[in-house]
Design a protein around this motif. Structure first.
Motif, short mmCIF file in Angstrom:
data_model
loop_
_atom_site.label_atom_id
_atom_site.label_comp_id
_atom_site.label_asym_id
_atom_site.label_seq_id
_atom_site.Cartn_x
_atom_site.Cartn_y
_atom_site.Cartn_z
N THR A 92 40.98 32.08 32.46
CA THR A 92 42.03 31.78 33.44
C THR A 92 43.18 31.03 32.79
OG1 THR A 92 40.82 29.77 34.11
CG2 THR A 92 40.49 31.79 35.44
N HIS A 93 42.92 30.35 31.66
CA HIS A 93 43.96 29.66 30.89
C HIS A 93 43.32 29.14 29.61
CE1 HIS A 93 41.88 26.45 33.00
NE2 HIS A 93 42.48 25.53 32.27
N ALA A 94 44.12 28.51 28.75
CA ALA A 94 43.59 27.90 27.53
C ALA A 94 43.04 26.52 27.90
CB ALA A 94 44.67 27.79 26.46
N HIS A 95 41.76 26.42 28.06
CA HIS A 95 41.13 25.22 28.59
C HIS A 95 41.26 24.03 27.64
CE1 HIS A 95 39.13 27.73 31.63
NE2 HIS A 95 39.00 28.60 30.65
N ALA A 96 41.36 22.84 28.23
CA ALA A 96 41.45 21.60 27.46
C ALA A 96 40.17 20.78 27.52
CB ALA A 96 42.61 20.75 27.98
N ASP A 97 39.15 21.29 28.20
CA ASP A 97 37.94 20.49 28.38
C ASP A 97 36.67 21.16 27.85
OD1 ASP A 97 37.79 22.48 30.35
OD2 ASP A 97 38.58 21.10 31.87
N HIS A 98 36.80 22.40 27.41
CA HIS A 98 35.66 23.06 26.78
C HIS A 98 36.17 24.19 25.89
CE1 HIS A 98 36.27 25.85 30.19
NE2 HIS A 98 35.79 26.76 29.37
N ILE A 99 35.35 24.57 24.93
CA ILE A 99 35.68 25.68 24.04
C ILE A 99 35.13 26.97 24.63
CG2 ILE A 99 35.28 26.65 21.74
CD1 ILE A 99 35.11 23.78 20.69
N SER A 100 35.91 28.01 24.59
CA SER A 100 35.48 29.31 25.10
C SER A 100 34.42 29.94 24.19
CB SER A 100 36.68 30.25 25.21
OG SER A 100 36.25 31.58 25.46
N ALA A 101 33.45 30.60 24.80
CA ALA A 101 32.44 31.36 24.06
C ALA A 101 32.76 32.84 24.04
CB ALA A 101 31.06 31.13 24.68
N ALA A 102 33.99 33.22 24.42
CA ALA A 102 34.32 34.64 24.56
C ALA A 102 34.07 35.46 23.29
CB ALA A 102 35.76 34.80 25.04
N PRO A 103 34.47 34.99 22.10
CA PRO A 103 34.20 35.82 20.91
C PRO A 103 32.71 36.08 20.68
CG PRO A 103 35.87 34.19 20.42
CD PRO A 103 35.30 33.82 21.75
N TYR A 104 31.89 35.06 20.90
CA TYR A 104 30.44 35.23 20.77
C TYR A 104 29.92 36.24 21.78
CZ TYR A 104 25.46 33.95 21.02
OH TYR A 104 24.08 33.97 21.04
#
Length: 310
Positions: A92-104
């Motif tokens: 939904t946006h570039a989050h500032a509170d967690h890292i995305s796991a999308a590549p994994y």
């Protein structure tokens, strides 16, 4: 408002069709990560088993600088056990509170990685802050698809539409899938209120207008939130509400609250808030589509911490 907003009108009509025809409603599973108060979603079309994963979480131990995949593997297990085919990995946006796991998750399950087109503005701001250099592309090319306001898409036989809802960041998007709206960091449960608007590029006035845009959708539209922090007096985490409930009860932005009142409240409140614990690693990685910075000559990736710059 709906009548003067083509994208919003299209979203309202889509929601109406889904509410009239049960087959056009998605199945939704939420996965709550208590360490970051984040809810990730697996949304799928029961007819075709096509699925989207929204706002996934990579586990990150800040003190040790170590990543792990427990939260993401819960999603992998759910997708596989329900025989789903992932076609979208949505941020939904570039989050500032967690890292995305999308590549994994993309490596494990496939799908196109997507975010709002205004991510390029966020990349420009934070690319400078982190001195990312000329090798860091600021054109959104780290993602497979950049959604624009009003853009339509499909999840199997279920209609979807993306809405640009800036304010928390310039790039925030809400994704309407069938009769459900995934609103990211715009609004929280009615007893907790709304998202902050003091990050670089954030704007409280824009946030108010984005929220009121969302609250112009049909009253029984289901809203799925990206975070919950348990407001005082509430013992359970919650992340699903409706447009009608928000309009009646939201402590920051219910019907009757003016734009100027909201801006004054939001600006005053934001001045009291500490930065999120994981803002430095999260933004630095998420503007790269969830990928760590390129390893240096010793094979190790490094997270930068700008000193006295924020």
């Amino acid at each position: 408002m709906v009548g003067h907003d083509v994208a919003l009108q299209a979203a309202a009509e889509q929601i109406g069709r889904a509410q009239d025809e049960k087959a056009l409603r998605p199945s939704i599973a939420g996965f709550f990560d208590e360490a970051t108060n984040t809810v990730s979603y697996v949304v799928h079309d029961p007819a075709t088993c096509e699925a989207a994963i929204i706002d996934s979480v990579l586990d990150y131990e800040a003190a040790a600088g170590r990543t792990s995949y427990g939260s993401a593997d819960r999603i992998v297990e759910y997708v596989n056990s329900h025989n789903l085919k992932v076609t979208w990995l949505i941020e939904t946006h570039a989050h500032a509170d967690h890292i995305s796991a999308a590549p994994y998750l993309q490596e494990k399950l496939g799908g196109k990685l997507a975010i709002g087109a205004e991510i390029i503005r966020v990349q420009e701001v934070f690319g400078k802050l982190f001195n990312a250099g000329t090798d860091f592309e600021r054109d959104g090319s780290q993602f497979d698809h950049l959604f624009t306001d009003g853009e339509k898409f499909n999840l199997g036989e279920i209609e979807g539409i993306a809405l640009h809802v800036p304010g928390h960041t310039p790039a925030d998007m809400a994704f309407i899938i069938g009769d459900a709206a995934f609103v990211g960091d715009t609004i929280f449960m009615p007893d907790f209120g709304t998202a902050r608007a003091d990050f670089p590029g954030g704007d409280a006035r824009e946030l108010f207008r984005s929220i009121r845009r969302l609250l112009s959708l049909p009253e029984d539209t289901r809203l799925f939130l990206c975070h919950d922090y348990k407001a005082p007096g509430r013992d359970e985490y919650a992340w699903e509400t409706t447009v009608g409930q928000q309009r009646r009860e939201n402590v920051h932005v219910k019907d009757g609250v003016s734009e100027d009142e909201f801006v004054e409240m939001r600006t005053t409140r934001d001045k009291t808030l500490a930065m999120p614990n994981l803002i430095m690693p999260s933004v630095q990685v998420n503007i790269r589509g969830g990928r760590l910075p390129e390893p240096e000559d010793n094979g190790v990736s490094y997270i930068k911490i700008p000193v006295n710059a924020v």
